[in-house]
Structures are given as structure tokens and as C-alpha cells.
Design an enzyme around this catalytic site. Sequence first.
Site, PDB file in Angstrom:
ATOM      1  N   ARG A  63      -4.745   1.843  -1.120  1.00  0.00           N
ATOM      2  CA  ARG A  63      -4.863   0.485  -0.601  1.00  0.00           C
ATOM      3  C   ARG A  63      -4.785  -0.590  -1.671  1.00  0.00           C
ATOM      4  O   ARG A  63      -5.434  -0.505  -2.717  1.00  0.00           O
ATOM      5  CB  ARG A  63      -6.187   0.333   0.157  1.00  0.00           C
ATOM      6  N   LEU A  64      -3.968  -1.586  -1.387  1.00  0.00           N
ATOM      7  CA  LEU A  64      -3.993  -2.864  -2.097  1.00  0.00           C
ATOM      8  C   LEU A  64      -4.667  -3.850  -1.158  1.00  0.00           C
ATOM      9  O   LEU A  64      -4.116  -4.208  -0.124  1.00  0.00           O
ATOM     10  CB  LEU A  64      -2.585  -3.327  -2.454  1.00  0.00           C
ATOM     11  N   GLU A  92       1.693  -5.718   6.610  1.00  0.00           N
ATOM     12  CA  GLU A  92       0.840  -6.728   7.228  1.00  0.00           C
ATOM     13  C   GLU A  92       1.250  -6.958   8.675  1.00  0.00           C
ATOM     14  O   GLU A  92       2.443  -6.963   9.001  1.00  0.00           O
ATOM     15  CB  GLU A  92       0.942  -8.063   6.478  1.00  0.00           C
ATOM     16  N   CYS A 141       0.849  -1.178   0.000  1.00  0.00           N
ATOM     17  CA  CYS A 141       0.000   0.000   0.000  1.00  0.00           C
ATOM     18  C   CYS A 141       0.891   1.236   0.000  1.00  0.00           C
ATOM     19  O   CYS A 141       2.114   1.145   0.016  1.00  0.00           O
ATOM     20  CB  CYS A 141      -0.911   0.018   1.221  1.00  0.00           C
ATOM     21  N   ASP A 143      -6.303  -6.454   9.365  1.00  0.00           N
ATOM     22  CA  ASP A 143      -5.253  -6.555  10.379  1.00  0.00           C
ATOM     23  C   ASP A 143      -4.818  -5.190  10.896  1.00  0.00           C
ATOM     24  O   ASP A 143      -4.410  -5.055  12.050  1.00  0.00           O
ATOM     25  CB  ASP A 143      -4.044  -7.306   9.807  1.00  0.00           C
ATOM     26  N   ASN A 147       1.060   0.559   5.772  1.00  0.00           N
ATOM     27  CA  ASN A 147       1.527  -0.168   4.598  1.00  0.00           C
ATOM     28  C   ASN A 147       2.187  -1.441   5.106  1.00  0.00           C
ATOM     29  O   ASN A 147       3.191  -1.375   5.810  1.00  0.00           O
ATOM     30  CB  ASN A 147       2.534   0.667   3.801  1.00  0.00           C
TER      31      ASN A 147
END
Length: 277
Positions: free
Chosen positions: A49-50, A77, A2, A100, A75
Site C-alpha cells: 500500500r501507498l 483510486e 499500490c 475509497d 491498486n
Amino acid sequence: MCGICGIVDYSNSAIDQTELVDIRDSMIHRGPDSSGIYLDKNVGLGHRRLSIIDLSDAATQPLKNEDGTVWAICNGEIYNYRSLKDRLWKSGHKFMSNTDSEVLVHGYENWGIDKLVDELKGMFAFSIWDVKLDTLWLVRDRMGVKPVFYFENDGKLIFASEIRALYKHVKITQDDIDPMALDYYLAYGYVPPDRSLVSNISKLPPAHMLKFDKNGITLKKYWDVEFGSKSLSPYPDYVEQVDELLNAAVVTRMESDVPMGVFLSGGIDSGIVAAIA
């Protein structure tokens, strides 16, 4: 992947939304699925956002806590978000999505920044805006997988996931090229983790957090590698422990609501990762 960005200005200047959106959307290749923005007085946060976990609109960033006093953009995980979410839920926090990244706002509210970064396992660059304290935090993951660059001058901070997103908004001349960083790049093919090719644009080093308030910037290193003195014997113990760690690492990285793949070069490392997956 992201893209995050933000502007904080303590010089009594209102945030220029056009400037913020321009920085944000220059990173559309990092996050083509959706975008978000937060503006309030002297702060603006932007996100491209991805979508990986929770594909719904509820996961669109910036994210906030229950009363809107804490905002976050991320950005990366958070691999252990499920266990963190369960603990925070039991503490009374209400989650509005299954992403998350939402553990950041509730974790910060519940534990504070120092405890939060100690609890996180993942690869990330995130920012948290504390409305009550009028304070911004920038945090980069322990190994520096996710980048974040920033520029500060006269009480104004601008940051983004990519250095080129700042080029239009930071006055740069030929004299601003960092000769030492350029030497490193030409010799080794990369720039050291605490530098950028532009001398007045800084890169947050791995395992560091940045605090920005009316007193300026404060940098703090929150983690470092520790080499223990414990020895394993016999040799099979090493093999067993590496096998356990590799399996655990791959499993935690397979959390996804979209199809995933593996960059498979044919070497031992990517071959093992693909086999475990």
C-alpha cells in the site's frame, strides 16, 4: 500507486504463503507504507500500500465485508467513492474505514460485479474474492491506466500488478518471448494492451473483467467508447463543455489525505490541470 497480487489454485494444493509474500514484496516500491495478506484454503491475496486516502491501519488491504465472505485488493483510486459509500451506507452496509477501496466489497455484495463496474469512476486494477462462490474477479479500469498481469496453468492462477513479480514463479525460457509483442515494442515503444513480452503471461486489457473459478478463465469486456451524433453549435458551446469537464475531472482527482503535486511539463495540457488545481 499500490501493488496487488494473488494466487488461486483449484488443484487441491494449499497456497504457499512464502510464494505469495515473495510476489507481494517484490513490489514494495509500489507500496512502501504497509502490506497485508489474506489466506484461505485455495486462495491467497496480497497487497502493498501507498497510503493516499485514510492513512490509518483500518484501511490496510485486503479489505472485507461485514461477514468476511467478500475480500478485495485494489491498486488505484475510486473517484466517486463518497457518493457510492453514501448509497451503500443507506442500504445498510457498515464501513470500517474511510478508504475509497472499501466501496468495492460492499458494492459487490450489494449490486454484483456487473453493476459495480458500471458504477465506478476511477483508475484501478482490483481483485475480488467471493468466498461463497469460490470465485475470483480481476477488473481493469476503462482506459487501462492501472496494469495487471496473470498466468494460468492446470487450474492455478497467479496475478500481479507487475510482470516481473511473476518471473520467479512462472517457468520462462527464451522461446517464451512473444515475437509480435517484441516487434510492437521495438517499433512503437510499447506493447499492445492485450499482450505482454512473455507469451504465457497475459495482460488484462482495459475495460475488461476476468472471472476465474473451477471452470477456468472467462474474459468479458464491460465498456467501450461511444461516439454520439449530437453536435454543439455555436463554437463557444464546445469551449464551455470542455471547461466544465476539465474542472470536474481535476476536482475529483484532488481527494487526498497527503500532499499532492502536478507533473508540470509546461505544455497546454499540464498547464491547464495545474491552473485548475
